[in-house]
Structure formats: structure tokens, C-alpha cells
Design an enzyme around this catalytic site. Sequence first.
Site, PDB file in Angstrom:
ATOM      1  N   GLY A 143       0.859  -1.172   0.000  1.00 35.89           N
ATOM      2  CA  GLY A 143       0.000   0.000   0.000  1.00 35.89           C
ATOM      3  C   GLY A 143       0.900   1.228   0.000  1.00 35.89           C
ATOM      4  O   GLY A 143       1.837   1.319   0.785  1.00 35.89           O
ATOM      5  N   ALA A 144       0.584   2.164  -0.904  1.00 34.21           N
ATOM      6  CA  ALA A 144       1.481   3.294  -1.119  1.00 34.21           C
ATOM      7  C   ALA A 144       1.870   4.030   0.170  1.00 34.21           C
ATOM      8  O   ALA A 144       3.066   4.186   0.453  1.00 34.21           O
ATOM      9  CB  ALA A 144       0.861   4.249  -2.138  1.00 34.21           C
ATOM     10  N   ASN A 192      -3.589   2.070 -10.414  1.00 34.32           N
ATOM     11  CA  ASN A 192      -3.913   1.319  -9.195  1.00 34.32           C
ATOM     12  C   ASN A 192      -3.829  -0.168  -9.519  1.00 34.32           C
ATOM     13  O   ASN A 192      -3.575  -0.560 -10.656  1.00 34.32           O
ATOM     14  CB  ASN A 192      -5.316   1.716  -8.687  1.00 34.32           C
ATOM     15  CG  ASN A 192      -5.583   1.218  -7.275  1.00 34.32           C
ATOM     16  OD1 ASN A 192      -4.704   1.277  -6.410  1.00 34.32           O
ATOM     17  ND2 ASN A 192      -6.769   0.705  -7.026  1.00 34.32           N
ATOM     18  N   LYS A 193      -4.049  -0.971  -8.522  1.00 39.90           N
ATOM     19  CA  LYS A 193      -3.963  -2.426  -8.636  1.00 39.90           C
ATOM     20  C   LYS A 193      -4.701  -2.945  -9.872  1.00 39.90           C
ATOM     21  O   LYS A 193      -5.783  -2.468 -10.201  1.00 39.90           O
ATOM     22  CB  LYS A 193      -4.572  -3.049  -7.374  1.00 39.90           C
ATOM     23  CG  LYS A 193      -4.493  -4.555  -7.288  1.00 39.90           C
ATOM     24  CD  LYS A 193      -3.075  -5.090  -7.354  1.00 39.90           C
ATOM     25  CE  LYS A 193      -2.183  -4.465  -6.306  1.00 39.90           C
ATOM     26  NZ  LYS A 193      -0.751  -4.751  -6.534  1.00 39.90           N
ATOM     27  N   ASP A 230      -1.968   4.036  -6.514  1.00 43.23           N
ATOM     28  CA  ASP A 230      -0.514   4.035  -6.316  1.00 43.23           C
ATOM     29  C   ASP A 230       0.133   5.268  -6.921  1.00 43.23           C
ATOM     30  O   ASP A 230       1.238   5.647  -6.538  1.00 43.23           O
ATOM     31  CB  ASP A 230       0.100   2.778  -6.924  1.00 43.23           C
ATOM     32  CG  ASP A 230      -0.228   1.559  -6.094  1.00 43.23           C
ATOM     33  OD1 ASP A 230      -1.364   1.059  -6.196  1.00 43.23           O
ATOM     34  OD2 ASP A 230       0.632   1.135  -5.311  1.00 43.23           O
ATOM     35  N   ARG A 240      10.437  -1.601  -4.804  1.00 33.50           N
ATOM     36  CA  ARG A 240       9.195  -1.588  -5.603  1.00 33.50           C
ATOM     37  C   ARG A 240       9.281  -0.470  -6.630  1.00 33.50           C
ATOM     38  O   ARG A 240       9.189   0.714  -6.275  1.00 33.50           O
ATOM     39  CB  ARG A 240       7.957  -1.312  -4.719  1.00 33.50           C
ATOM     40  CG  ARG A 240       7.465  -2.431  -3.843  1.00 33.50           C
ATOM     41  CD  ARG A 240       6.752  -3.559  -4.584  1.00 33.50           C
ATOM     42  NE  ARG A 240       5.482  -3.212  -5.191  1.00 33.50           N
ATOM     43  CZ  ARG A 240       4.313  -3.145  -4.551  1.00 33.50           C
ATOM     44  NH1 ARG A 240       4.235  -3.392  -3.264  1.00 33.50           N
ATOM     45  NH2 ARG A 240       3.218  -2.838  -5.206  1.00 33.50           N
ATOM     46  N   GLN A 244      -5.494  -9.490  -2.100  1.00 37.38           N
ATOM     47  CA  GLN A 244      -5.472  -8.509  -1.012  1.00 37.38           C
ATOM     48  C   GLN A 244      -6.878  -8.162  -0.530  1.00 37.38           C
ATOM     49  O   GLN A 244      -7.060  -7.830   0.640  1.00 37.38           O
ATOM     50  CB  GLN A 244      -4.768  -7.217  -1.475  1.00 37.38           C
ATOM     51  CG  GLN A 244      -3.284  -7.364  -1.751  1.00 37.38           C
ATOM     52  CD  GLN A 244      -3.006  -7.631  -3.222  1.00 37.38           C
ATOM     53  OE1 GLN A 244      -3.861  -8.154  -3.942  1.00 37.38           O
ATOM     54  NE2 GLN A 244      -1.817  -7.291  -3.669  1.00 37.38           N
TER      55      GLN A 244
END
Lengths: 359, 359
Positions: A52-53, A254-255, A244, A94, A203
Site C-alpha cells: 500500500g502506497a 492502481n492495482k 498508487d 518496488r 489482497q
Amino acid sequence: MELPFQTLQWVGGRPGHVSMIEQTLLPTQRVDHEVRDVLGMVDAIYRLAVRGAPAIGVAAAFGVMLGVQELRGLSPEETLGRTREIAATLAKARPTAVNLFWALDRMVARADREASAGADGDAIVVALFEEGHEIYREDRETCLRLGEVGAERISDGQTLLTHCNAGALATAGIGTALAPMYVAAHQGKRISVFADETRPLLQGARITAWELAQAGIDVTVITDNMAGHVMKSGKIDAVFVGSDRIARNGDVCNKIGTYSVAVLAKEHGIPFYVVAPLSTFDRELTDGSQIPIEERPEEEVAEGFGKRTAPVGAKVFNPAFDVTPAALVAGIVTEAGWIDRPNRERVEAVLREAGALTG
Amino acid sequence: MELPFQTLQWVGGRPGHVSMIEQTLLPTQRVDHEVRDVLGMVDAIYRLAVRGAPAIGVAAAFGVMLGVQELRGLSPEETLGRTREIAATLAKARPTAVNLFWALDRMVARADREASAGADGDAIVVALFEEGHEIYREDRETCLRLGEVGAERISDGQTLLTHCNAGALATAGIGTALAPMYVAAHQGKRISVFADETRPLLQGARITAWELAQAGIDVTVITDNMAGHVMKSGKIDAVFVGSDRIARNGDVCNKIGTYSVAVLAKEHGIPFYVVAPLSTFDRELTDGSQIPIEERPEEEVAEGFGKRTAPVGAKVFNPAFDVTPAALVAGIVTEAGWIDRPNRERVEAVLREAGALTG
């Protein structure tokens, strides 16, 4: 408001260590994972033990603290050099997490400032501890503020859908996308949440469902491919997701799967909201096409549950993120307020006013 | 054209048994499962050892054969009664599989006809064996025809996306949604396929990827939530899916997630094609809202890989199917040809001409 768990925290003074919930073991085991050095933090970030950012930003700042805490009696130049090396090491964990770079840049800048002001090596380390703790504290405040802003558009009795985990476990506080839900519940609004399980790493099922249930919020897990059916049946009032990285025009990274949810929300006339601290905006990016999409190992898809689910030798495509065009976003919740129907003009106006064009 | 595997077949004469690929063990193990009685067939259908509308129809017909094969010297009434009991038992295995009822009705009708024509019990059993073998043979012919019709719209170099498994392993022949791909490849067209893994039971990853790879077709597995991203990146030329049940107006019931794929295809201007034998149409249904959606056990979502992936006690919603409105369907491939932009008028015209309004 407090939740019955703490995602990550600094334990002790100097020297101290980091304690974090080992998220790869959720939801069946709650294990507190201790991180005591820089490589341990790189490993924790890479393995998604912490993810998570915003949480990654705090983890990176704590990582710098772990790296410098034993330094004593060095020159300012030596301390600065070590700080940069540590930051460079942490930066590799990352490649797409803008908050990682943001936090590391901020730590290095603080060290630089102290050195320029004539501080000695030990004073720089003290300042880095101040800065790291401040990043942690600010993250918690930001989450609370995001929750207050976002909760303005949640009514009693509503059902919300979320994807992945942009919750408390993605931050050091009460989360981003889930913060409005926690605040709404705290305000006495009765809400229900559908959580996409979020393949490949689940998640949503493992983490979002766990933390909402811990906090006493009604949550139902669905597979990602059920979101359209659930929306069509009229169950969903709004979608809240995290991000993100957001480009200056409001395109949202995002994801993986977020883009599909946004298209489905549009088809059903359901508002699609993104909740993100201002630090998620990247002024280097004029639009989402410039965002590099990390591809992760095939095994996450083909063997994600310890059991082979695709034929040996089958090709697998595993992009970790996607980009949702701003046109699909009804509003972005920031700590500076709502950015409705985001476009370059409206995004930049808010960022400028907040003095928060990062990058 | 022949594929290097056979989904299910009758082995021996009378008595004989059914040999089927145990699909729950794919893709890591290829095990041939032998079914020797009616309850074994109910179990195989319920467990999804055999699945896919046409294969279930053949399995049901074979199930009736298993149930009557030892009957000797009974009266026509006793034989007919036993046949009806067997059919009623088999009918309970899957509540939404229209082909199950279609095949069972056809078997019972044959027995009825023979009895009315004065056949004795033994002659009725012989006739049921003829009928069952005929259902098997027709399914194989239908698949081939669906493949030939569908392949008309596949060009050399195209990339197709499919959801779940409507392949050879869903039929006794070369499949429905995958049949056009097999025929196109057989015609020398170079094609590639993206296969949604299709949660919760992963028929796409486990079965579609396995059978396409066995047949030498280039296949890439993605998680369901990647379909939007892959379409947006311009990789997909057309979508081909199967169906479990189609209403008279062209609304399509198929594996959960199909509806989301259809919405995404529309958003990206990609033709969304459904491939289904005429027996899939149900004239009792004027539109898709009348189709009951089977809800399956929560454990399929929460423990689908032998490992708990959602918190114990979390709510789980697990609808097995969804309905795609006809307006999202560019064309339906049937053995009687294409039904373009399906609506009630166009669907009924094709069914009427083919004498195939079932139900």
C-alpha cells in the site's frame, strides 16, 4: 479513532526496530514481523509483507532510520553518503511505488538541509529520526482527513464496493479508500461493503475483508469477475478505491483490475471514487500513458495458492497495475478536499493551492 | 478433425461404462475417471468432474444408459418407470444446466415412443442405448459445425479472448466457444488466445489453457480482472464465449464474469460472440431475468485452493452464473449459422427455421 490493530510502528527509541503485521499470512494468521535492518525492510516491501502506497512510504522512512541508527561520530559528508546509499537500496524494493521515492527523497532532503545548516553527523541522524516519525504522524493524520472528506458522500444504509486493499493495512493510519468507511461507521452510518478478492494476490479477500471485519463493518467477499453482476443487480451505491500513482490529468494507476471496475461502474451509473493523499500525485506525469506497469512473476497467477492452477509451460501475463482514465473517475478524495470530475485543470488547481505538486 | 484427448466416451457395449477426463484434477494430472452407475454420474456432474452444457447433456444420456443397462425381462411400464426415476435422479445434479434436462427429456421421450409403439422392456433399453449414442454423435457433429461457422469471422493473425471453458472439454467433440479456434487453426490461420482464469473454479486456467496447449494453440492465462487492461492495450480482436442457457430475446446466461467481459468488450469496440448449439436456447424464457442464478458453496471462493483466502466467518457471495443482455452480444454462432445482433425476432426466426425451439 483507533482500530484494533496497528499496521506498522516504530518500537523503542534509538536504537529501535519496526514491528509490522506480516500481511502475507493474513487472514489465517496474525503474526507481527520485526524488521531490524535495511535489507530486512527491502525484503518486507518486496515480499508485500507491508504494502500500500502510504505504508510503503512510512516503511521506507523507518528503513532509513534502521540504516542510520547505529552511526555515531561520522562526519556530515559520511552520514549524508550513508543516508543516500540506504535510500538507493530501499528505492529498489518496488519500482512503481511513488510514495517510496517520495519518502526517501524527503529523508535525504532533510539530511541535506541539516548538513547545509552545519549539523554534525550525529545531529543529522537525530534529524532523520524526527523526520521519519513525522512522516508516520502525518500519514495517520492524512488518513483521518481523507476519511472525513470521503465520508461526506456516504449515506446511512449504503453499500460500497472496493478493490484490492487501500485500507488501514495499506497505511500507518485508518487507510485511504477504506478511511471514509471507517469514519462513516464511526459517525453511526450503517454501511455494507463488497470486497473484490483481487487476484492474483487476493489482497481484497485476505486483507480488506480481514480489517473491515476486525472493525465490525459488514463485508462480503466476491471474486473480481462478480463485480459486474453485483452492480447490475443494483446492490452497489458507490465504488471507493485507492491509488498508487495519479497523473496531472487525473489518470489513476492502481492495482490490476481497477480499470475494469471503473468501466463497469460507468456502465451502471455508479460513482467511481479514488481516495489518495496528495503525495500520490506525480507532476512528472502529464497522463497515465507515461506510467510504467510493473510485470510480476508468472507464478503469482499460475501457482498463487501453493498449487499449480495453470498447465506447466502455459504463458501467463501478470501486470500488477492498470491505468484508469480520468474520464471514468467521478471524484478524487484528497486531504485538501474533493476533486470532482478530475482533469488537468482541476487537479493542478488543488495541488497548487496545497503546495503539493510532488516529483 | 481430432484432438489429442477425448472428454467422455462410452466404453464397451451393454453392459459398458463411461470413461471421462477427471476435470477437477487438471491441469496437473490427467486421470481418466470411470463412471459405472447413476449415482456416480450425479456425483461426477455435481463435482464438475464433467462440466459444460453439451458434455453434461451427453453425460446425462450416458447416465440413463448406465441405469437401464442391467434391466432385463421387465414390462414396458416397469422399464418406463425406471427410466423416469433415473432421469429424475440425474436432473438434480445441476439446477441451471438446460442441456441436462434436454437430454433427459429426449431419453424419456424415446422410451415413451417405443413403449407406445408396442416395444417390450428389453427393446426399450436397446432403443435408449441407440438414443444415447445418437446424442453423443450429434454433439460431436454440432461442435464441428459451430467451429466451421464461427471460424468464418476469425482471420489469420488474430488474438481472441475467452472466459471459462466452453471447449472440447465442455462437450463430447471439439467444443463450442473454442471450436472456431480449433477450426481456424486447422485451416492454417495463426491465432493466439487469452484465457481468463475464471474464478472461483479456474476453468480457464486449468482447462481452457490445458486443452488449447494440448492442441498446439498459443494461449496466455490472465486473471479475470486483467481483461479490461488487455483490451485497452489493443491486444484483443474478438471475444468468444459459450453459454449455459439463452433466452428467446438473446439474453445469455453463462459462467459468472461473462457479463463483465461483455461490458468491457463494448467499451473497447471489440465484438463479443457467443457460441452455442441450438439446444441451449430455452423457449420458456422470454428474457434473461427469468433465469435462476445458482449460488454455490462459499468455500469455492474462500478456500478454493485448499488454503483459506478469506477470514473465517467473512460473508461470501458466490453466484455461479450471470446474464449478459442481448444488446451486448454482437453475434451468436449456432449450427444453423450466425444470429447477428440477437433480439427476439432474429433468435426466433433461426430457431423456427431449424425446428429447434426447445423446452
